[in-house]
Write a protein that holds these residues in place. Structure first.
Motif, PDB file in Angstrom:
ATOM      1  N   VAL A 232      29.646  40.558  29.525  1.00 49.86           N
ATOM      2  CA  VAL A 232      28.440  40.917  28.206  1.00 49.86           C
ATOM      3  C   VAL A 232      27.268  40.667  28.688  1.00 49.86           C
ATOM      4  N   ASP A 233      26.487  41.936  28.487  1.00 49.85           N
ATOM      5  CA  ASP A 233      25.141  42.208  29.074  1.00 49.85           C
ATOM      6  C   ASP A 233      24.256  41.393  28.035  1.00 49.85           C
ATOM      7  N   VAL A 234      24.180  40.106  28.028  1.00 48.94           N
ATOM      8  CA  VAL A 234      22.919  39.398  27.312  1.00 48.94           C
ATOM      9  C   VAL A 234      22.979  37.868  28.316  1.00 48.94           C
ATOM     10  N   PRO A 235      21.581  37.574  28.315  1.00 53.20           N
ATOM     11  CA  PRO A 235      21.296  36.377  29.201  1.00 53.20           C
ATOM     12  C   PRO A 235      22.223  35.296  29.122  1.00 53.20           C
ATOM     13  N   ASP A 236      22.573  34.715  30.308  1.00 52.97           N
ATOM     14  CA  ASP A 236      23.455  33.592  30.359  1.00 52.97           C
ATOM     15  C   ASP A 236      23.303  32.400  29.390  1.00 52.97           C
ATOM     16  N   HIS A 237      22.073  32.060  29.234  1.00 47.30           N
ATOM     17  CA  HIS A 237      21.953  30.921  28.495  1.00 47.30           C
ATOM     18  C   HIS A 237      22.430  31.230  27.037  1.00 47.30           C
ATOM     19  N   LYS A 238      22.484  32.347  26.489  1.00 47.40           N
ATOM     20  CA  LYS A 238      22.822  32.769  25.166  1.00 47.40           C
ATOM     21  C   LYS A 238      24.578  32.477  25.080  1.00 47.40           C
ATOM     22  N   LYS A 239      25.069  32.745  26.294  1.00 48.51           N
ATOM     23  CA  LYS A 239      26.462  32.560  26.271  1.00 48.51           C
ATOM     24  C   LYS A 239      27.220  31.166  26.484  1.00 48.51           C
ATOM     25  N   GLU A 240      26.180  30.488  27.024  1.00 49.87           N
ATOM     26  CA  GLU A 240      26.719  28.915  27.154  1.00 49.87           C
ATOM     27  C   GLU A 240      27.452  28.381  26.047  1.00 49.87           C
ATOM     28  N   GLN A 241      26.669  28.381  24.845  1.00 53.46           N
ATOM     29  CA  GLN A 241      27.404  27.954  23.596  1.00 53.46           C
ATOM     30  C   GLN A 241      28.765  28.407  23.446  1.00 53.46           C
ATOM     31  N   LEU A 242      28.935  29.803  23.528  1.00 53.75           N
ATOM     32  CA  LEU A 242      30.421  30.200  23.363  1.00 53.75           C
ATOM     33  C   LEU A 242      31.303  29.734  24.516  1.00 53.75           C
ATOM     34  N   TYR A 243      30.693  29.703  25.614  1.00 53.67           N
ATOM     35  CA  TYR A 243      31.792  29.089  26.821  1.00 53.67           C
ATOM     36  C   TYR A 243      32.075  27.897  26.442  1.00 53.67           C
ATOM     37  N   GLN A 244      31.437  27.048  26.289  1.00 52.22           N
ATOM     38  CA  GLN A 244      31.629  25.601  25.854  1.00 52.22           C
ATOM     39  C   GLN A 244      32.629  25.435  24.698  1.00 52.22           C
ATOM     40  N   TYR A 245      32.457  26.449  23.608  1.00 52.87           N
ATOM     41  CA  TYR A 245      33.181  26.172  22.684  1.00 52.87           C
ATOM     42  C   TYR A 245      34.682  26.716  23.089  1.00 52.87           C
ATOM     43  N   VAL A 246      34.859  27.534  23.944  1.00 50.23           N
ATOM     44  CA  VAL A 246      36.092  27.749  24.678  1.00 50.23           C
ATOM     45  C   VAL A 246      36.811  26.541  25.317  1.00 50.23           C
ATOM     46  N   VAL A 247      36.084  26.184  26.290  1.00 54.32           N
ATOM     47  CA  VAL A 247      36.286  24.815  26.916  1.00 54.32           C
ATOM     48  C   VAL A 247      36.971  23.800  26.198  1.00 54.32           C
ATOM     49  N   SER A 248      36.348  23.708  24.956  1.00 60.12           N
ATOM     50  CA  SER A 248      36.779  22.631  24.055  1.00 60.12           C
ATOM     51  C   SER A 248      38.230  22.984  23.193  1.00 60.12           C
ATOM     52  N   LEU A 249      38.410  24.220  22.951  1.00 61.91           N
ATOM     53  CA  LEU A 249      39.651  24.934  22.456  1.00 61.91           C
ATOM     54  C   LEU A 249      40.618  24.635  23.344  1.00 61.91           C
ATOM     55  N   LEU A 250      40.513  24.918  24.679  1.00 61.89           N
ATOM     56  CA  LEU A 250      41.647  25.007  25.678  1.00 61.89           C
ATOM     57  C   LEU A 250      41.951  23.474  26.272  1.00 61.89           C
ATOM     58  N   SER A 251      40.942  22.664  25.843  1.00 57.69           N
ATOM     59  CA  SER A 251      41.291  21.358  26.405  1.00 57.69           C
ATOM     60  C   SER A 251      41.757  20.278  25.230  1.00 57.69           C
ATOM     61  N   ARG A 252      41.917  20.703  24.002  1.00 65.83           N
ATOM     62  CA  ARG A 252      41.640  20.140  22.731  1.00 65.83           C
ATOM     63  C   ARG A 252      43.191  19.054  22.780  1.00 65.83           C
ATOM     64  N   GLU A 253      43.274  18.226  21.944  1.00 65.87           N
ATOM     65  CA  GLU A 253      44.429  17.149  21.859  1.00 65.87           C
ATOM     66  C   GLU A 253      45.017  17.347  20.607  1.00 65.87           C
ATOM     67  N   LYS A 254      44.318  18.201  19.612  1.00 72.08           N
ATOM     68  CA  LYS A 254      44.946  18.527  18.366  1.00 72.08           C
ATOM     69  C   LYS A 254      44.788  20.214  17.820  1.00 72.08           C
TER      70      LYS A 254
END
Length: 324
Positions: free
Chosen positions: A302-324
């Protein structure tokens, strides 16, 4: 850029404002109940996070479609719970248990209809693309559910069969959510497609994590009965992997447990024990990590600055490591 907390607040306020406090109450009260029991709100969150990559504003042109995605998801859950015979959803009674099957079917239907009406409130410039994506996805979700039900009667399916099924049943709506958010934000078709690919890999990893938690989660945290998939002989990623790996006495014992009818506790405990012996939990984690890497690679396109994508990336990390 809005924080995740601010986005969730907008979503919850939007859902609470939907007009389900009307007659006949027997139809609309179950809809309001379905929304009120909460949930992760993954689809509208993915929509708004993707939208933020391209726009600084969140108006009704994106918020209403985001709410429509959640309402459509609630519709699918109401009908899936009937098909699965599920008693608990998000720690609360399912619609067909709290009311009855006919009510759950009809209230689910009206949720689907309202979802389309909300989707139709997209900006006129992108409405054709939004409706095309959503309509295609709605059919794919139904296709995936049919595969899921059909697989219950099959003795053996491959990992490819399973991944195809969850790509339709679970991942397609998450992928569509990211794509619609991007389109509403002014993204090009190519950029929106990259986000669709990102959402699809995320959704597949999310479903395998859900399969894992059904066997190895904590009921008090997970919010659904542990072992429900095992009792229904659902072809989860764990069972597919176990049927391919088990041999000899282990395969014989697994088949015995799958055919066990009147001893639910023995069945669940026995299958989980075999999963552990065969290394299934570790294999599932490895597959989730593979899909996480695929989603990260798609997001990088996705052609936008990396800092804009960080929130979306961290959200996915939380989904794939969740306990519920």
């Amino acid at each position: 850029m809005f924080s995740l907390k601010e986005l969730h607040s907008r979503i919850e306020k939007g859902l609470a404002s939907l007009p389900f406090d009307k007659e006949p109450q027997a139809l609309y009260h179950p809809v309001a109940y379905s929304i009120s029991v909460g949930g992760k709100r993954i689809r509208p969150t993915m929509c708004l996070l993707s939208h933020q990559l391209f726009s600084r504003h969140i108006d009704d042109y994106v918020l209403m479609p985001a709410l429509g995605l959640e309402l459509f998801h609630a519709f699918t859950l109401a009908h899936d719970d009937i098909m699965d015979g599920a008693d608990i959803r998000r720690g609360q009674a399912t619609l067909h248990r709290k009311w009855n099957t006919n009510t759950a079917i009809l209230s689910g239907d009206v949720m689907c209809i309202y979802a389309y009406s909300l989707m139709a409130q997209s900006a006129p410039a992108v409405l054709p693309q939004v409706l095309e994506s959503f309509s295609r996805t709605a059919a794919q979700v139904c296709e995936g559910q049919q595969y899921d039900m059909s697989y219950e009667g099959w003795d053996l399916i491959t990992h490819e069969d399973y991944l195809h099924m969850i790509a339709l049943k679970t991942a397609a709506l998450i992928a569509c959510s990211a794509q619609i958010g991007a389109l509403c934000g002014g993204a090009t078709a190519l950029q929106a497609q990259h986000l669709y690919n990102f959402g699809q890999a995320t959704g597949m990893g999310f479903q395998i994590r859900d399969d894992y938690l059904d066997a190895f989660g904590d009921l008090a945290v997970f919010g659904k009965s542990i072992g429900g998939d095992i009792l229904n002989n659902k072809k989860t990623w764990l069972l597919v992997d176990a049927l391919q790996k088990a041999e000899g006495a282990e395969l014989k014992e697994l088949n015995r447990l799958l055919n066990l009818q009147d001893a639910p506790q023995e069945k669940v405990a026995g299958v989980i024990h075999l999963y552990q012996k065969l290394g299934i939990p570790q294999a599932a984690e490895a597959e989730i990590n593979r899909l996480h890497e695929a989603s990260s690679q798609a997001l990088e396109q996705v052609d936008v600055p990396d800092h804009k994508k960080e929130q979306l990336y961290q959200y996915v990390v939380s989904l794939l490591s969740r306990e519920k």
